[in-house]
Design a protein around this motif. Structure first.
Motif, PDB file in Angstrom:
ATOM      1  N   LEU A  10       0.866  -1.162   0.000  1.00 15.74           N
ATOM      2  CA  LEU A  10       0.000   0.000   0.000  1.00 15.74           C
ATOM      3  C   LEU A  10       0.910   1.221   0.000  1.00 15.74           C
ATOM      4  O   LEU A  10       1.599   1.479   0.980  1.00 15.74           O
ATOM      5  CB  LEU A  10      -0.875  -0.038   1.249  1.00 15.74           C
ATOM      6  CG  LEU A  10      -2.207   0.672   1.240  1.00 15.74           C
ATOM      7  CD1 LEU A  10      -3.085   0.171   0.100  1.00 15.74           C
ATOM      8  CD2 LEU A  10      -2.913   0.428   2.558  1.00 15.74           C
ATOM      9  N   LEU A  11       0.915   1.919  -1.131  1.00 11.54           N
ATOM     10  CA  LEU A  11       1.834   3.052  -1.241  1.00 11.54           C
ATOM     11  C   LEU A  11       1.068   4.346  -1.224  1.00 11.54           C
ATOM     12  O   LEU A  11      -0.106   4.396  -1.592  1.00 11.54           O
ATOM     13  CB  LEU A  11       2.628   2.959  -2.549  1.00 11.54           C
ATOM     14  CG  LEU A  11       3.572   1.769  -2.652  1.00 11.54           C
ATOM     15  CD1 LEU A  11       3.235   0.941  -3.870  1.00 11.54           C
ATOM     16  CD2 LEU A  11       4.997   2.230  -2.681  1.00 11.54           C
ATOM     17  N   GLY A  12       1.733   5.381  -0.813  1.00 11.73           N
ATOM     18  CA  GLY A  12       1.082   6.677  -0.824  1.00 11.73           C
ATOM     19  C   GLY A  12       1.913   7.662  -0.044  1.00 11.73           C
ATOM     20  O   GLY A  12       2.655   7.292   0.851  1.00 11.73           O
ATOM     21  N   ASP A  13       1.786   8.916  -0.417  1.00 10.78           N
ATOM     22  CA  ASP A  13       2.548   9.953   0.266  1.00 10.78           C
ATOM     23  C   ASP A  13       1.904  10.251   1.614  1.00 10.78           C
ATOM     24  O   ASP A  13       0.833   9.731   1.930  1.00 10.78           O
ATOM     25  CB  ASP A  13       2.563  11.216  -0.610  1.00 10.78           C
ATOM     26  CG  ASP A  13       3.813  12.033  -0.361  1.00 10.78           C
ATOM     27  OD1 ASP A  13       4.568  11.658   0.561  1.00 10.78           O
ATOM     28  OD2 ASP A  13       4.027  13.023  -1.061  1.00 10.78           O
ATOM     29  N   ASN A  14       2.544  11.093   2.407  1.00 13.17           N
ATOM     30  CA  ASN A  14       1.953  11.480   3.685  1.00 13.17           C
ATOM     31  C   ASN A  14       0.601  12.124   3.448  1.00 13.17           C
ATOM     32  O   ASN A  14       0.443  12.918   2.525  1.00 13.17           O
ATOM     33  CB  ASN A  14       2.861  12.486   4.408  1.00 13.17           C
ATOM     34  CG  ASN A  14       4.191  11.867   4.780  1.00 13.17           C
ATOM     35  OD1 ASN A  14       4.293  10.640   4.894  1.00 13.17           O
ATOM     36  ND2 ASN A  14       5.197  12.694   4.950  1.00 13.17           N
ATOM     37  N   GLY A  15      -0.385  11.740   4.253  1.00 14.02           N
ATOM     38  CA  GLY A  15      -1.707  12.329   4.118  1.00 14.02           C
ATOM     39  C   GLY A  15      -2.557  11.692   3.040  1.00 14.02           C
ATOM     40  O   GLY A  15      -3.657  12.142   2.774  1.00 14.02           O
ATOM     41  N   ALA A  16      -2.048  10.614   2.439  1.00 17.26           N
ATOM     42  CA  ALA A  16      -2.823   9.969   1.382  1.00 17.26           C
ATOM     43  C   ALA A  16      -3.972   9.149   1.950  1.00 17.26           C
ATOM     44  O   ALA A  16      -4.907   8.794   1.243  1.00 17.26           O
ATOM     45  CB  ALA A  16      -1.911   9.074   0.549  1.00 17.26           C
ATOM     46  N   GLY A  17      -3.907   8.839   3.245  1.00 19.51           N
ATOM     47  CA  GLY A  17      -4.961   8.046   3.868  1.00 19.51           C
ATOM     48  C   GLY A  17      -4.540   6.633   4.216  1.00 19.51           C
ATOM     49  O   GLY A  17      -5.372   5.817   4.597  1.00 19.51           O
ATOM     50  N   LYS A  18      -3.234   6.346   4.109  1.00 13.31           N
ATOM     51  CA  LYS A  18      -2.758   4.994   4.429  1.00 13.31           C
ATOM     52  C   LYS A  18      -3.090   4.608   5.869  1.00 13.31           C
ATOM     53  O   LYS A  18      -3.636   3.531   6.132  1.00 13.31           O
ATOM     54  CB  LYS A  18      -1.225   4.906   4.255  1.00 13.31           C
ATOM     55  CG  LYS A  18      -0.742   4.939   2.843  1.00 13.31           C
ATOM     56  CD  LYS A  18       0.777   4.989   2.824  1.00 13.31           C
ATOM     57  CE  LYS A  18       1.256   6.202   3.582  1.00 13.31           C
ATOM     58  NZ  LYS A  18       2.660   6.476   3.565  1.00 13.31           N
ATOM     59  N   SER A  19      -2.749   5.504   6.794  1.00 13.42           N
ATOM     60  CA  SER A  19      -2.948   5.205   8.206  1.00 13.42           C
ATOM     61  C   SER A  19      -4.422   5.011   8.529  1.00 13.42           C
ATOM     62  O   SER A  19      -4.797   4.073   9.232  1.00 13.42           O
ATOM     63  CB  SER A  19      -2.375   6.316   9.082  1.00 13.42           C
ATOM     64  OG  SER A  19      -0.984   6.324   8.962  1.00 13.42           O
ATOM     65  N   THR A  20      -5.252   5.907   8.012  1.00 14.90           N
ATOM     66  CA  THR A  20      -6.688   5.787   8.249  1.00 14.90           C
ATOM     67  C   THR A  20      -7.194   4.449   7.713  1.00 14.90           C
ATOM     68  O   THR A  20      -7.978   3.759   8.365  1.00 14.90           O
ATOM     69  CB  THR A  20      -7.447   6.928   7.549  1.00 14.90           C
ATOM     70  OG1 THR A  20      -6.818   8.152   7.888  1.00 14.90           O
ATOM     71  CG2 THR A  20      -8.895   6.956   7.957  1.00 14.90           C
ATOM     72  N   PHE A  21      -6.698   4.090   6.544  1.00 13.37           N
ATOM     73  CA  PHE A  21      -7.175   2.864   5.928  1.00 13.37           C
ATOM     74  C   PHE A  21      -6.789   1.631   6.757  1.00 13.37           C
ATOM     75  O   PHE A  21      -7.628   0.770   7.034  1.00 13.37           O
ATOM     76  CB  PHE A  21      -6.609   2.739   4.513  1.00 13.37           C
ATOM     77  CG  PHE A  21      -7.117   1.534   3.794  1.00 13.37           C
ATOM     78  CD1 PHE A  21      -8.442   1.463   3.375  1.00 13.37           C
ATOM     79  CD2 PHE A  21      -6.294   0.444   3.560  1.00 13.37           C
ATOM     80  CE1 PHE A  21      -8.922   0.347   2.731  1.00 13.37           C
ATOM     81  CE2 PHE A  21      -6.770  -0.682   2.920  1.00 13.37           C
ATOM     82  CZ  PHE A  21      -8.089  -0.730   2.506  1.00 13.37           C
ATOM     83  N   ILE A  22      -5.526   1.556   7.179  1.00 11.67           N
ATOM     84  CA  ILE A  22      -5.141   0.349   7.933  1.00 11.67           C
ATOM     85  C   ILE A  22      -5.798   0.326   9.310  1.00 11.67           C
ATOM     86  O   ILE A  22      -6.121  -0.732   9.830  1.00 11.67           O
ATOM     87  CB  ILE A  22      -3.614   0.199   8.077  1.00 11.67           C
ATOM     88  CG1 ILE A  22      -3.000   1.396   8.761  1.00 11.67           C
ATOM     89  CG2 ILE A  22      -2.969  -0.111   6.750  1.00 11.67           C
ATOM     90  CD1 ILE A  22      -1.623   1.109   9.296  1.00 11.67           C
ATOM     91  N   LYS A  23      -6.044   1.519   9.866  1.00 13.49           N
ATOM     92  CA  LYS A  23      -6.713   1.535  11.165  1.00 13.49           C
ATOM     93  C   LYS A  23      -8.170   1.086  11.022  1.00 13.49           C
ATOM     94  O   LYS A  23      -8.733   0.507  11.951  1.00 13.49           O
ATOM     95  CB  LYS A  23      -6.630   2.919  11.803  1.00 13.49           C
ATOM     96  CG  LYS A  23      -5.270   3.116  12.472  1.00 13.49           C
ATOM     97  CD  LYS A  23      -5.176   4.407  13.229  1.00 13.49           C
ATOM     98  CE  LYS A  23      -3.840   4.473  13.964  1.00 13.49           C
ATOM     99  NZ  LYS A  23      -3.454   5.852  14.271  1.00 13.49           N
ATOM    100  N   THR A  24      -8.759   1.359   9.873  1.00 14.90           N
ATOM    101  CA  THR A  24     -10.105   0.860   9.614  1.00 14.90           C
ATOM    102  C   THR A  24     -10.063  -0.663   9.502  1.00 14.90           C
ATOM    103  O   THR A  24     -10.901  -1.377  10.060  1.00 14.90           O
ATOM    104  CB  THR A  24     -10.650   1.461   8.300  1.00 14.90           C
ATOM    105  OG1 THR A  24     -10.482   2.864   8.350  1.00 14.90           O
ATOM    106  CG2 THR A  24     -12.112   1.123   8.112  1.00 14.90           C
ATOM    107  N   MET A  25      -9.054  -1.137   8.798  1.00 13.90           N
ATOM    108  CA  MET A  25      -8.900  -2.579   8.608  1.00 13.90           C
ATOM    109  C   MET A  25      -8.621  -3.280   9.935  1.00 13.90           C
ATOM    110  O   MET A  25      -9.055  -4.407  10.153  1.00 13.90           O
ATOM    111  CB  MET A  25      -7.718  -2.792   7.657  1.00 13.90           C
ATOM    112  CG  MET A  25      -7.750  -4.082   6.909  1.00 13.90           C
ATOM    113  SD  MET A  25      -6.515  -3.972   5.602  1.00 13.90           S
ATOM    114  CE  MET A  25      -6.416  -5.670   5.171  1.00 13.90           C
ATOM    115  N   ALA A  26      -7.905  -2.587  10.838  1.00 12.66           N
ATOM    116  CA  ALA A  26      -7.531  -3.185  12.114  1.00 12.66           C
ATOM    117  C   ALA A  26      -8.599  -3.007  13.178  1.00 12.66           C
ATOM    118  O   ALA A  26      -8.409  -3.404  14.322  1.00 12.66           O
ATOM    119  CB  ALA A  26      -6.216  -2.576  12.600  1.00 12.66           C
ATOM    120  N   GLY A  27      -9.716  -2.387  12.796  1.00 15.10           N
ATOM    121  CA  GLY A  27     -10.824  -2.273  13.739  1.00 15.10           C
ATOM    122  C   GLY A  27     -10.753  -1.065  14.657  1.00 15.10           C
ATOM    123  O   GLY A  27     -11.593  -0.909  15.535  1.00 15.10           O
TER     124      GLY A  27
END
Lengths: 376, 263
Positions: B40-57
């Motif tokens: 999962l690639l993306g620059d800072n602020g792309a939403g990577k963290s939000t996405f994995i935190k959604t996946m992790a519950g």
């Protein structure tokens, strides 16, 4: 392919997986500093002090105050490993002493009920300390410093209220031995243990006795038995149980511990309750022993307890330490406090020793910690 | 080993996440298959963290669907995700430097034996398991009693990953595991990610380093401004194309011209 990889890795790394050398393993023990301190102090007094100090009666002499401090220090060490301080333990001794004496003398409750009430009250105070620290997010140093003064003040006020103007409450021993049930519990919390054994040993010339046939030491003071039992229990809980691992985790990094499923708040709150419970036990033991309580009881014991814990290897930052170390730290204190009376040295050097010992212990602990964790 | 014909371990469909008026994710779709590293690639602020935190519950999605083994699920907390076999290794690792490798490995999940008043942690078992697991990943642990603080960053990362694997993770989310590491340490972590993949786990590898992603990834999804810019399979895309997608293509090309082709 993957198994091949693993097998290769395993065979390559196998000989590098050597046992840690004994010295390193010893260095890793948090108690090391305390043991070294104990050896130095013992050697010092063997050389300097009157030889009666290390006779059986002399040993009991310095172990009794060491035991009282030790029970407090063990509680303090568990709490420090859990990452918090309790500066209110000294005042807690005075206040729970008042509660206990008032239950026995003023209200006239049976001894076991009074003991239970005192311990329950201390646990409630610990619970309150813990909840305030957790919910306000204030440092426990400040919260319990406030309670140092609050409880000391309440002890003074309460004593005057219970006695009608005095700051001492007497007559505990008489009130605590009225019924056979009371006497039974009195034996557990006061006086000497194994008196029968000591009389028998004296009768058979196995220990020193007076000309009239009485043993010179009539038994082991009960606080020493309590101290030994609590030290063993605390050491086992801290190093071998799940709760013990949670204490280390909560003190090492509360956030990381929480992410790994450790109930950090419950662990910390329970530690405050244990520390307060230890203070209450010391209050019960000392009040029954002297037969009275006063507002100065436990004065500055919070500092001595923390110093003993630090000498025992506890880091001020939490997450590292030992209950046995704290117990040894308390024994060093008792030995110096009483040992000086067996020498020609002025007793007030005790305070100088206290400060110097603390400074050395913190210095030593920092070096050890860097070794242990490979910090550079 | 290719399992694209099978049901994916985890499928995230059009996930949306709004924080008040801020739209952090607006329709992100990612599938994770067994035995595959999904980068999962993306620059800072792309939403990577939000996405994995959604996946992790940690977060509940505002919209979209999440399926595990083909069945729709809704997590109410990280515990649910963990029970479903989705383990996350965060950047701060949840490791305690002063505690031993063994104590860290089993923290919060200590195996106990004995009857209540005498119940205690089975440290012999713990030490043995830790030693075996460390040996498996090739970490030079002198003994499992040594403090985690003595391990290097890469070793700590590997211990954290092996802990998740040991406790039954089927899907592993790695949050920038190589971002703070040197070259040797990075290759050690990448090698271990490859081993985990070969054991049949699905790995979600978050990074903004294209080279690290290319080294182990089977598939690559680029996030930009809360949207999926597309998923590519290994071999279909070059590192340069990925890099351009991450930076939003055109902007980087312009910048590259300005700097004389050094980006």
């Amino acid at each position: 392919m993957s198994q091949q990889d693993t097998a290769d890795l395993a065979s390559v790394k196998d000989e590098r997986l050597k046992e840690a050398p004994l010295i390193l393993r010893l260095m890793r023990r948090p108690e090391l500093g305390a043991v070294m301190g104990l050896v130095i102090v013992t050697v010092f007094f063997i050389v300097v002090a009157n030889s009666t100090m290390f006779e059986f009666s002399g040993i009991m002499n310095f172990l009794a105050p060491a035991a009282q401090l030790g029970i407090l220090a063990i509680g303090a060490s568990l709490l420090m490993v859990g990452g918090e301080f309790d500066l209110s333990v000294g005042s807690m001794v005075a206040f729970t002493g008042l509660i206990f004496a008032a239950c026995v003398v003023t209200i006239g409750l049976p001894l076991p009920v009074a003991i239970l009430l005192t311990l329950a009250f201390a646990a409630a105070m610990g619970l309150m300390n813990g909840q305030i620290v957790i919910h306000t997010g204030l440092p426990s140093f400040i919260v319990t410093l406030a309670f140092l003064f609050i409880l000391r003040g309440l002890s003074l006020v309460g004593l005057k209220w219970a006695t009608g103007g005095s700051t001492q409450l007497r007559g505990v021993r008489e009130a605590a031995t009225q019924t056979p049930l009371d006497s039974f519990f009195y034996e557990i919390f006061a006086g000497d243990a194994f008196e029968g054994l000591f009389t028998w040993l004296a009768a058979n010339d196995l220990i020193a006795k007076f000309p009239n046939g009485q043993p010179k030491v009539t038994g082991i003071p009960v606080e020493i038995i309590w101290f030994a039992l609590i030290a063993a229990l605390a050491a086992w809980v801290l190093t071998r149980t799940r709760y013990g691992n949670w204490i280390f985790a909560a003190g090492g990094d509360a956030n990381a511990a929480r992410n790994s499923g450790v109930p950090v708040r419950r662990v910390k709150t329970s530690l405050f309750m244990i520390t307060a419970g230890c203070a209450a036990l010391v209050a019960i033991l000392t009040v029954l022993d002297s037969g009275s309580t006063d507002a100065r009881r436990g004065f500055q014991k919070e500092f001595e307890a923390i110093i003993a814990a630090v000498i025992g290897g506890c880091l001020l930052t939490g997450g590292y330490g030992s209950a046995i170390g704290a117990a040894i730290g308390a024994i060093i204190f008792g030995m110096v406090l009483i040992g000086l009376t067996y020498t020609t040295i002025d007793q007030d050097w005790y305070l100088v020793f206290l400060g110097a010992m603390l400074l050395m212990a913190v210095f030593f602990n920092n070096i050890i910690r860097k070794r242990v964790t490979g910090e550079r | 080993m290719a399992s694209s014909s099978h049901t994916p371990l985890v499928e995230m469909r059009d996930i949306e996440k709004h924080f008040g008026s801020v739209i952090a994710l607006s329709g992100v779709s990612v599938t994770v298959n067994a035995g595959e590293v999904h980068c999962l690639l993306g620059d800072n602020g792309a939403g990577k963290s939000t996405f994995i935190k959604t996946m992790a519950g940690v977060f509940r999605p505002t919209g979209g669907q999440m399926l595990i083994d083909g069945k729709p699920v809704a997590f109410s907390g990280p515990r649910d995700a963990l029970d479903a076999g989705i383990a996350t290794v965060y950047q701060d690792l949840a490791m305690i430097p002063l505690m031993s490798v063994t104590r860290n490995f089993f923290m919060g999940r200590e195996p106990v034996k004995g009857i209540w008043p005498f119940r205690h942690v089975d440290f012999d078992f713990c030490d043995r398991v830790t030693r075996e697991e460390m040996k498996r990943i090739g970490i030079d642990v002198r003994d499992p009693g040594q403090a985690v603080g003595t391990l290097s960053g890469g070793e700590r990362q590997c211990v954290a990953i092996s802990r998740a694997v040991y406790f039954g993770a089927k899907v592993l989310i790695l949050d920038e595991p190589t971002s703070a590491l040197g070259v040797r340490q990075t290759s050690m972590v990448l090698k271990y990610i490859d081993m985990v993949r070969k054991r049949g786990l699905g790995v979600v590898f978050i990074t903004h380093n294209v080279r690290h992603a290319m080294a182990v990834g089977n598939r690559f999804t680029v996030l930009n401004r809360g949207k999926t810019l597309g998923t590519a399979t290994r071999g279909e895309i070059t590192a340069e194309e990925l890099q351009n997608m991450m930076a939003g293509g055109r902007e980087l090309a312009e910048l590259s011209d300005e700097l004389g082709g050094t980006v």
